[in-house]
Design a protein around this motif. Structure first.
Motif, PDB file in Angstrom:
ATOM      1  N   CYS A  49       0.725  -1.334   0.033  1.00 34.04           N
ATOM      2  CA  CYS A  49       0.066  -0.045   0.180  1.00 34.04           C
ATOM      3  C   CYS A  49       0.863   1.296   0.036  1.00 34.04           C
ATOM      4  CB  CYS A  49      -0.922   0.183   1.110  1.00 34.04           C
ATOM      5  SG  CYS A  49      -2.170  -1.238   1.321  1.00 34.04           S
ATOM      6  N   LYS A  50       1.830   1.112   1.004  1.00 31.47           N
ATOM      7  CA  LYS A  50       2.837   2.399   0.748  1.00 31.47           C
ATOM      8  C   LYS A  50       3.635   2.533  -0.530  1.00 31.47           C
ATOM      9  CE  LYS A  50       3.755   1.755   5.760  1.00 31.47           C
ATOM     10  NZ  LYS A  50       4.705   1.102   6.882  1.00 31.47           N
ATOM     11  N   ASP A  51       3.772   1.448  -1.219  1.00 32.93           N
ATOM     12  CA  ASP A  51       4.408   1.744  -2.577  1.00 32.93           C
ATOM     13  C   ASP A  51       3.479   2.046  -3.714  1.00 32.93           C
ATOM     14  OD1 ASP A  51       6.749   0.572  -1.435  1.00 32.93           O
ATOM     15  OD2 ASP A  51       6.522  -1.572  -2.272  1.00 32.93           O
ATOM     16  N   TRP A  52       2.258   1.513  -3.265  1.00 29.88           N
ATOM     17  CA  TRP A  52       1.159   2.132  -4.178  1.00 29.88           C
ATOM     18  C   TRP A  52       0.986   3.689  -4.039  1.00 29.88           C
ATOM     19  CZ3 TRP A  52      -3.940   3.779  -3.519  1.00 29.88           C
ATOM     20  CH2 TRP A  52      -4.883   4.205  -4.729  1.00 29.88           C
ATOM     21  N   ILE A  53       1.079   4.350  -2.880  1.00 22.19           N
ATOM     22  CA  ILE A  53       1.122   5.681  -2.578  1.00 22.19           C
ATOM     23  C   ILE A  53       2.096   6.441  -3.059  1.00 22.19           C
ATOM     24  CG2 ILE A  53       1.098   7.308  -0.494  1.00 22.19           C
ATOM     25  CD1 ILE A  53      -0.570   4.830   1.017  1.00 22.19           C
ATOM     26  N   VAL A  54       3.198   5.876  -3.135  1.00 22.73           N
ATOM     27  CA  VAL A  54       4.637   6.512  -3.799  1.00 22.73           C
ATOM     28  C   VAL A  54       4.075   6.731  -5.213  1.00 22.73           C
ATOM     29  CG1 VAL A  54       6.838   6.181  -4.222  1.00 22.73           C
ATOM     30  CG2 VAL A  54       6.190   5.799  -1.881  1.00 22.73           C
ATOM     31  N   HIS A  55       3.863   5.693  -5.851  1.00 20.02           N
ATOM     32  CA  HIS A  55       3.400   5.586  -7.329  1.00 20.02           C
ATOM     33  C   HIS A  55       2.345   6.753  -7.612  1.00 20.02           C
ATOM     34  CE1 HIS A  55       1.941   4.046 -11.177  1.00 20.02           C
ATOM     35  NE2 HIS A  55       0.492   4.279 -10.734  1.00 20.02           N
ATOM     36  N   LEU A  56       1.440   6.876  -6.961  1.00 17.21           N
ATOM     37  CA  LEU A  56       0.495   7.845  -6.945  1.00 17.21           C
ATOM     38  C   LEU A  56       0.847   9.203  -6.898  1.00 17.21           C
ATOM     39  CD1 LEU A  56      -2.694   6.663  -5.072  1.00 17.21           C
ATOM     40  CD2 LEU A  56      -2.351   6.533  -7.532  1.00 17.21           C
ATOM     41  N   MET A 123      -4.275  -8.573  -5.424  1.00 15.91           N
ATOM     42  CA  MET A 123      -3.035  -8.027  -5.467  1.00 15.91           C
ATOM     43  C   MET A 123      -2.116  -8.572  -6.623  1.00 15.91           C
ATOM     44  SD  MET A 123      -2.782  -8.091  -1.406  1.00 15.91           S
ATOM     45  CE  MET A 123      -1.395  -7.392  -0.990  1.00 15.91           C
ATOM     46  N   PRO A 124      -2.421  -8.324  -7.854  1.00 18.67           N
ATOM     47  CA  PRO A 124      -1.701  -8.935  -8.989  1.00 18.67           C
ATOM     48  C   PRO A 124      -0.198  -8.194  -8.908  1.00 18.67           C
ATOM     49  CG  PRO A 124      -3.283  -7.178  -9.909  1.00 18.67           C
ATOM     50  CD  PRO A 124      -3.642  -7.387  -8.474  1.00 18.67           C
ATOM     51  N   VAL A 125       0.769  -9.118  -8.916  1.00 17.74           N
ATOM     52  CA  VAL A 125       2.102  -9.056  -9.114  1.00 17.74           C
ATOM     53  C   VAL A 125       2.472  -8.322 -10.318  1.00 17.74           C
ATOM     54  CG1 VAL A 125       4.378  -9.905  -9.179  1.00 17.74           C
ATOM     55  CG2 VAL A 125       2.711 -10.845  -7.688  1.00 17.74           C
ATOM     56  N   GLY A 126       2.937  -7.057 -10.335  1.00 22.80           N
ATOM     57  CA  GLY A 126       3.348  -6.151 -11.458  1.00 22.80           C
ATOM     58  C   GLY A 126       2.423  -4.946 -11.672  1.00 22.80           C
ATOM     59  N   SER A 127       1.336  -4.818 -10.612  1.00 22.42           N
ATOM     60  CA  SER A 127       0.615  -3.673 -10.581  1.00 22.42           C
ATOM     61  C   SER A 127       1.485  -2.804  -9.848  1.00 22.42           C
ATOM     62  CB  SER A 127      -0.836  -3.941 -10.195  1.00 22.42           C
ATOM     63  OG  SER A 127      -0.618  -4.582  -8.559  1.00 22.42           O
ATOM     64  N   PRO A 128       1.087  -1.517 -10.042  1.00 21.36           N
ATOM     65  CA  PRO A 128       1.916  -0.442  -8.944  1.00 21.36           C
ATOM     66  C   PRO A 128       1.633  -0.902  -7.543  1.00 21.36           C
ATOM     67  CG  PRO A 128       0.465   0.678 -10.726  1.00 21.36           C
ATOM     68  CD  PRO A 128       0.087  -0.851 -10.905  1.00 21.36           C
ATOM     69  N   GLY A 129       2.854  -0.776  -7.007  1.00 23.35           N
ATOM     70  CA  GLY A 129       2.944  -1.276  -5.528  1.00 23.35           C
ATOM     71  C   GLY A 129       3.166  -2.643  -5.341  1.00 23.35           C
ATOM     72  N   MET A 130       2.843  -3.419  -6.443  1.00 21.26           N
ATOM     73  CA  MET A 130       3.487  -4.915  -6.207  1.00 21.26           C
ATOM     74  C   MET A 130       4.119  -4.965  -7.116  1.00 21.26           C
ATOM     75  SD  MET A 130       1.391  -6.440  -4.011  1.00 21.26           S
ATOM     76  CE  MET A 130       1.657  -8.100  -4.480  1.00 21.26           C
ATOM     77  N   ASP A 131       5.114  -4.099  -7.571  1.00 19.32           N
ATOM     78  CA  ASP A 131       6.061  -4.430  -8.603  1.00 19.32           C
ATOM     79  C   ASP A 131       7.451  -4.008  -8.127  1.00 19.32           C
ATOM     80  OD1 ASP A 131       5.535  -1.734  -8.056  1.00 19.32           O
ATOM     81  OD2 ASP A 131       5.367  -1.069 -10.344  1.00 19.32           O
TER      82      ASP A 131
END
Length: 160
Positions: A49-56, A123-131
């Motif tokens: 989730c933190k990684d997705w926030i960084v992506h946003l 939570m698919p691997v390769g999506s933002p935050g899961m990459d």
């Protein structure tokens, strides 16, 4: 001293190259325009989730994070559990569930289709935050779904 047409052309090319080097949001938003605010509910311990926030944030969004879990927010926003993931968000009146890419959220806000919002279930691997590096080069195919108020969904964007 007069500027030659060659010097003018070089300056224009240099300016165009510099502009293309900017992220998409910086090229399209006028200076001083506020970034869209994304309100996010997540678990306090979730790293993806933190990684997705960084992506946003890297894609032109401001964020406001509540580390209280997301089940109540998901229910309040009308997202069914079958479309659930580890974080829920709200931006521009639309719900966002899971690892939705920033460019798809930008498109959603630009096109403003009828619906609750977007979801990337699970939570698919390769999506933002899961990459991150811990996943290596693995990229699972996934769809970004546009959720309708009646509980149905259609593919908004596919990643294969």
């Amino acid at each position: 001293m007069a500027i030659t047409s060659i010097e003018r052309r070089r300056a224009l090319i240099a300016g165009a190259v510099a502009l293309l080097a900017l992220p998409a949001w910086a090229r399209t938003d006028p200076p001083g325009r506020p970034k869209p605010m994304v309100q996010i509910w997540k678990s306090p311990s979730c790293g993806c989730c933190k990684d997705w926030i960084v992506h946003l944030e890297a894609n032109g969004f401001a964020t406001q994070v509540s580390d209280v879990g997301n089940a109540a927010a998901r229910k309040r926003l009308g997202i069914q559990d079958k479309h659930g993931s580890c974080h829920t968000a709200l931006v521009g009146g639309y719900a966002i569930e899971g690892h939705v890419p920033g460019k798809d959220i930008q498109r959603l806000l630009r096109e403003r289709p009828a619906g609750i919002g977007l979801a990337v279930p699970f939570m698919p691997v390769g999506s933002p935050g899961m990459d991150g590096p811990e996943y290596g080069d693995r990229k699972d195919p996934y769809d970004v779904l546009l959720l309708a108020k009646d509980g149905s969904a259609r593919v908004f964007q596919s990643y294969r």
